[in-house]
Design an enzyme around this catalytic site. Structure first.
Site, short mmCIF file in Angstrom:
data_model
loop_
_atom_site.label_atom_id
_atom_site.label_comp_id
_atom_site.label_asym_id
_atom_site.label_seq_id
_atom_site.Cartn_x
_atom_site.Cartn_y
_atom_site.Cartn_z
N TRP A 185 -21.31 10.79 -19.36
CA TRP A 185 -21.68 10.91 -17.95
C TRP A 185 -23.06 11.54 -17.84
O TRP A 185 -23.43 12.37 -18.68
CB TRP A 185 -20.66 11.78 -17.20
CG TRP A 185 -19.26 11.26 -17.22
CD1 TRP A 185 -18.18 11.83 -17.83
CD2 TRP A 185 -18.75 10.06 -16.60
NE1 TRP A 185 -17.05 11.09 -17.63
CE2 TRP A 185 -17.36 9.99 -16.87
CE3 TRP A 185 -19.33 9.05 -15.84
CZ2 TRP A 185 -16.55 8.95 -16.43
CZ3 TRP A 185 -18.52 8.01 -15.38
CH2 TRP A 185 -17.15 7.97 -15.68
N GLU A 198 0.84 -1.21 0.00
CA GLU A 198 0.00 0.00 0.00
C GLU A 198 0.87 1.26 0.00
O GLU A 198 0.54 2.24 -0.65
CB GLU A 198 -0.95 0.01 1.21
CG GLU A 198 -2.00 -1.08 1.18
CD GLU A 198 -2.83 -1.12 -0.11
OE1 GLU A 198 -3.36 -0.08 -0.52
OE2 GLU A 198 -2.95 -2.21 -0.70
N TRP A 254 1.66 1.75 -3.46
CA TRP A 254 0.56 2.37 -4.24
C TRP A 254 0.62 3.89 -4.09
O TRP A 254 0.43 4.64 -5.03
CB TRP A 254 -0.81 1.88 -3.76
CG TRP A 254 -1.30 0.65 -4.47
CD1 TRP A 254 -1.29 -0.61 -3.98
CD2 TRP A 254 -1.88 0.57 -5.80
NE1 TRP A 254 -1.82 -1.48 -4.92
CE2 TRP A 254 -2.20 -0.78 -6.03
CE3 TRP A 254 -2.15 1.51 -6.78
CZ2 TRP A 254 -2.78 -1.22 -7.22
CZ3 TRP A 254 -2.74 1.08 -7.97
CH2 TRP A 254 -3.04 -0.28 -8.18
N TRP A 291 -16.50 11.06 -12.51
CA TRP A 291 -15.62 10.84 -11.35
C TRP A 291 -15.09 12.15 -10.78
O TRP A 291 -14.77 12.25 -9.59
CB TRP A 291 -14.45 9.92 -11.72
CG TRP A 291 -13.62 10.40 -12.89
CD1 TRP A 291 -13.84 10.12 -14.21
CD2 TRP A 291 -12.45 11.23 -12.86
NE1 TRP A 291 -12.89 10.73 -14.99
CE2 TRP A 291 -12.02 11.41 -14.19
CE3 TRP A 291 -11.72 11.83 -11.83
CZ2 TRP A 291 -10.90 12.18 -14.53
CZ3 TRP A 291 -10.60 12.59 -12.16
CH2 TRP A 291 -10.21 12.77 -13.50
N ASN A 309 -10.70 2.51 3.27
CA ASN A 309 -10.33 2.33 1.86
C ASN A 309 -11.32 1.48 1.07
O ASN A 309 -11.69 1.80 -0.05
CB ASN A 309 -8.93 1.73 1.76
CG ASN A 309 -8.53 1.49 0.31
OD1 ASN A 309 -8.46 2.43 -0.48
ND2 ASN A 309 -8.30 0.24 -0.05
N TRP A 320 -9.98 7.59 -7.55
CA TRP A 320 -11.20 7.87 -8.31
C TRP A 320 -11.10 7.33 -9.72
O TRP A 320 -12.05 6.74 -10.25
CB TRP A 320 -11.51 9.38 -8.30
CG TRP A 320 -12.31 9.69 -7.08
CD1 TRP A 320 -11.83 10.14 -5.88
CD2 TRP A 320 -13.72 9.45 -6.89
NE1 TRP A 320 -12.86 10.22 -4.97
CE2 TRP A 320 -14.02 9.81 -5.56
CE3 TRP A 320 -14.74 8.99 -7.70
CZ2 TRP A 320 -15.32 9.71 -5.03
CZ3 TRP A 320 -16.03 8.89 -7.19
CH2 TRP A 320 -16.31 9.25 -5.87
C1 LIG Z 1 -11.66 6.93 -4.31
C2 LIG Z 1 -10.44 6.92 -3.41
C3 LIG Z 1 -9.93 8.12 -2.93
C4 LIG Z 1 -8.79 8.13 -2.11
N1 LIG Z 1 -8.29 9.34 -1.66
C5 LIG Z 1 -7.18 9.36 -0.91
C6 LIG Z 1 -6.63 10.61 -0.46
O1 LIG Z 1 -7.13 11.69 -0.79
N2 LIG Z 1 -5.53 10.56 0.34
C7 LIG Z 1 -4.93 9.38 0.71
O2 LIG Z 1 -3.94 9.41 1.43
N3 LIG Z 1 -5.41 8.20 0.26
C8 LIG Z 1 -6.52 8.16 -0.51
N4 LIG Z 1 -7.01 6.95 -0.93
C9 LIG Z 1 -6.26 5.71 -0.61
C10 LIG Z 1 -6.68 4.99 0.69
O3 LIG Z 1 -8.07 4.85 0.73
C11 LIG Z 1 -6.22 5.71 1.95
O4 LIG Z 1 -4.84 6.02 1.85
C12 LIG Z 1 -6.41 4.82 3.18
O5 LIG Z 1 -7.77 4.50 3.33
C13 LIG Z 1 -5.90 5.54 4.41
O6 LIG Z 1 -6.12 4.77 5.55
P1 LIG Z 1 -4.89 4.20 6.39
O7 LIG Z 1 -3.92 5.28 6.68
O8 LIG Z 1 -5.47 3.47 7.53
O9 LIG Z 1 -4.25 3.21 5.33
P2 LIG Z 1 -3.37 1.86 5.49
O10 LIG Z 1 -4.19 0.76 4.94
O11 LIG Z 1 -2.79 1.70 6.83
O12 LIG Z 1 -2.21 2.12 4.42
C14 LIG Z 1 -0.97 2.78 4.78
C15 LIG Z 1 -0.75 3.98 3.89
O13 LIG Z 1 -0.57 3.57 2.54
C16 LIG Z 1 -1.11 4.56 1.68
N5 LIG Z 1 -2.18 3.96 0.89
C17 LIG Z 1 -2.99 2.95 1.25
N6 LIG Z 1 -3.82 2.62 0.24
C18 LIG Z 1 -3.52 3.46 -0.77
C19 LIG Z 1 -4.03 3.63 -2.08
N7 LIG Z 1 -5.01 2.85 -2.56
N8 LIG Z 1 -3.53 4.60 -2.85
C20 LIG Z 1 -2.53 5.38 -2.41
N9 LIG Z 1 -2.01 5.27 -1.17
C21 LIG Z 1 -2.49 4.33 -0.36
C22 LIG Z 1 -1.66 5.67 2.57
O14 LIG Z 1 -0.66 6.67 2.69
C23 LIG Z 1 -1.90 4.96 3.87
O15 LIG Z 1 -1.87 5.81 4.99
C24 LIG Z 1 -8.15 6.91 -1.77
C25 LIG Z 1 -8.67 5.71 -2.26
C26 LIG Z 1 -9.80 5.71 -3.07
C27 LIG Z 1 -10.34 4.41 -3.57
#
Ligand SMILES: Cc1cc2nc3c(=O)[nH]c(=O)nc-3n(C[C@H](O)[C@H](O)[C@H](O)COP(=O)(O)OP(=O)(O)OC[C@H]3O[C@@H](n4cnc5c(N)ncnc54)[C@H](O)[C@@H]3O)c2cc1C
Length: 484
Positions: free
Chosen positions: A310, A278, A281, A363, A345, A386
């Site tokens: 859309w 993650e 990602w 989107w 997420n 998105w």
């Molecule tokens: C539609 C959509 C919008 C999102 N918008 C954002 C946003 O504005 N800011 C944001 O930080 N994340 C975003 N995410 C990614 C992800 O949902 C969040 O990072 C995550 O939910 C944060 O929770 P956590 O810190 O507990 O994550 P954990 O599961 O603990 O993951 C650790 C870290 O990895 C990174 N990470 C995890 N998943 C992703 C991912 N899919 N893409 C990129 N980085 C990721 C984050 O920095 C996160 O804090 C988005 C995902 C989707 C599907």
């Protein structure tokens, strides 16, 4: 005298630019408040409040090292170069140090600041800090940016096998400069203060970020792979807001995870491997932002999807935003966002796919609304998420594979605990009924009927994608991502 220009790096430890500035001699820190720019970027009020609270905490920590923190006002980033130049002249600054930020406006601001300062004999140094790898340094054999995550990850693994990004020490205490720190504002006009309950969920400061990281690594990391998809469980780190603000660094996260897994990132604990995935990602989407600047300009990564028909459906959009779609999992998730500034997420994917597929709404509407409410709003991750959900992005969900919100609800919130937490009006329903209270005989005065028929709207979305002029491009996305 050196100047450290703080932006999304609000920490003392492992801060590349701060350490470099302090190593060269006495230093002063500055932060620019830029409300017009923040508004243009749709930054959420809770996010601005979180940044200011972290800045106040950092100011205290810097003061212990005799590094004063100054606050200057540059409403729009166009004004940043001249505001910095004035300050540099006032303090007789030799060089300005800043950690790189990505995105077209950020890059333009920094290039202009560097040009303007250098013209006056002041050096400008920028550093890789927000990422593990510099964008442009992880490329395919033919020298282009990766578009498929699994291939990008493989290249990152090879780099990590060669050498791990090192942690950087906090600067030592310097002699007093005689310069007084400015008071960090507690509020900025145009950004309402969030509720106390929201603030309590997100305490500020490096110690809090470290506490979260350590607790997560000690108690949850090993179970991350199996727990992270269930929104009722505390299965994820909740570090995103701290990472976006730079209160914790990706290097600190990586090192903490590696330490718990005997230094392994590709094998060993499945939880660790998945969590590092993650973090990659996060890395991937920032590289995409630099490699394909159109995504920073509200454009689809896959240009052919710009032709999608859309729907203009303001009432359905409003119902989605206000958590009254009549689909409990969607509404519960949207309430979580509105009340906490954060959404799990799994649910970000579910609500995004519902908006872009079942409602067939652009989107960009959802991306914007998320930014306006997320405490962890981040252009690269939000845009990436998105576009992934809308099947317009790099390595996206294939357009013909739609999430069904009801099956997602039954699978990931089986007992309806998450739904009931956010929709207490459904508390009396049993765990079968709660996913779809109006799907059967459960007509309720306190909960709306679904705004859309799921199977018909699914067909409508498939039809819209099928009708794309060059749909074969949209269909061929080799997807390395196995989310279901
Ligand atoms: C539609 C959509 C919008 C999102 N918008 C954002 C946003 O504005 N800011 C944001 O930080 N994340 C975003 N995410 C990614 C992800 O949902 C969040 O990072 C995550 O939910 C944060 O929770 P956590 O810190 O507990 O994550 P954990 O599961 O603990 O993951 C650790 C870290 O990895 C990174 N990470 C995890 N998943 C992703 C991912 N899919 N893409 C990129 N980085 C990721 C984050 O920095 C996160 O804090 C988005 C995902 C989707 C599907």
């Amino acid at each position: 005298m050196q100047l450290i220009w703080l932006r999304s790096d609000l920490r003392l430890n492992d801060n590349t630019a701060l350490a470099a500035a302090a190593a060269r001699g006495p230093c002063v820190a500055v932060y620019l408040t830029s409300p017009a720019q923040w508004r243009a970027h749709d930054d959420a009020p809770c996010k601005i409040d979180f940044w200011l609270r972290n800045l106040a905490s950092l100011s205290t920590a810097l003061a212990e090292l005799n590094i004063p923190l100054l606050i200057r006002h540059a409403p729009h980033w166009d004004q940043a170069p001249s505001v910095l130049l004035t300050l540099c002249r006032e303090l007789n600054i030799e060089a300005v140090h800043a950690n790189e930020e990505y995105g077209v406006n950020e890059a333009r601001r920094d290039a202009e600041a560097a040009r303007c300062l250098k013209a006056q004999g002041i050096d400008f140094h920028s550093y890789l800090d927000q990422l593990l790898f510099k964008p442009g340094s992880v490329l395919t054999r033919t020298g282009s940016y990766f578009q498929v995550f699994s291939q990008f990850r493989k290249a990152c693994y090879s780099r990590l096998h060669l050498s791990l990004p090192k942690l950087i020490r906090a600067p030592a205490r310097q002699a007093p400069t005689g310069i007084h720190s400015d008071l960090v504002p507690t509020e900025v006009e145009g950004f309402a203060l969030p509720s106390d309950s929201l603030r309590t969920l997100w305490p500020a400061g490096e110690n809090e970020a470290r506490r979260r990281l350590d607790t997560f690594v000690d108690q949850h990391l090993d179970f991350y792979q199996s727990e992270r998809d269930f929104p009722a469980k505390p299965g994820t780190s909740q570090l995103s807001a701290y990472l976006v603000t730079g209160v914790v660094s990706p290097r600190q996260c990586l090192h903490a995870a590696l330490q718990a897994n005997q230094g392994e990132f590709e094998s060993g604990s499945a939880g660790t491997v998945t969590w590092i995935n993650e973090l990659l990602w996060r890395e991937f989407y920032k590289h995409i932002l630099v490699g394909f600047p159109r995504v920073s300009r509200h454009r689809a990564f896959r240009p052919e999807t710009e032709a999608l028909a859309w729907r203009n459906a303001p009432e359905e959009l409003a119902a989605w935003k206000q958590a009254r779609t009549g689909l409990p999992i969607i509404d519960a998730a949207m309430r979580q966002l509105l009340e906490t500034g954060w959404m799990h997420n799994r649910l970000r994917m579910v609500v995004a796919m519902f908006l872009t597929k079942n409602l067939l709404i652009d989107w960009r509407e959802g991306e914007r609304f998320f930014m306006q409410h997320l405490i962890d709003g981040d252009l690269a991750a939000n845009n990436g998420g998105w576009q992934w959900s809308a099947s317009t992005g790099t390595d996206s969900a294939p357009w013909f594979r739609l999430f069904n919100p009801l099956s997602q609800s039954e699978k990931f919130d089986r007992d309806g605990l998450f739904i009931k937490r956010w929709l207490p009006e459904l508390n009396d329903l049993d765990k079968q009924q709660v996913h779809n209270p109006l799907g059967g005989l459960f007509d309720r005065p306190d909960y709306p009927a679904p705004i859309v028929n799921l199977s018909q709207s699914r067909e409508r979305a498939l039809e819209a994608f099928r009708n794309l002029p060059t749909r074969q491009h949209a269909m061929t996305g080799k997807t390395g991502d196995q989310r279901t």
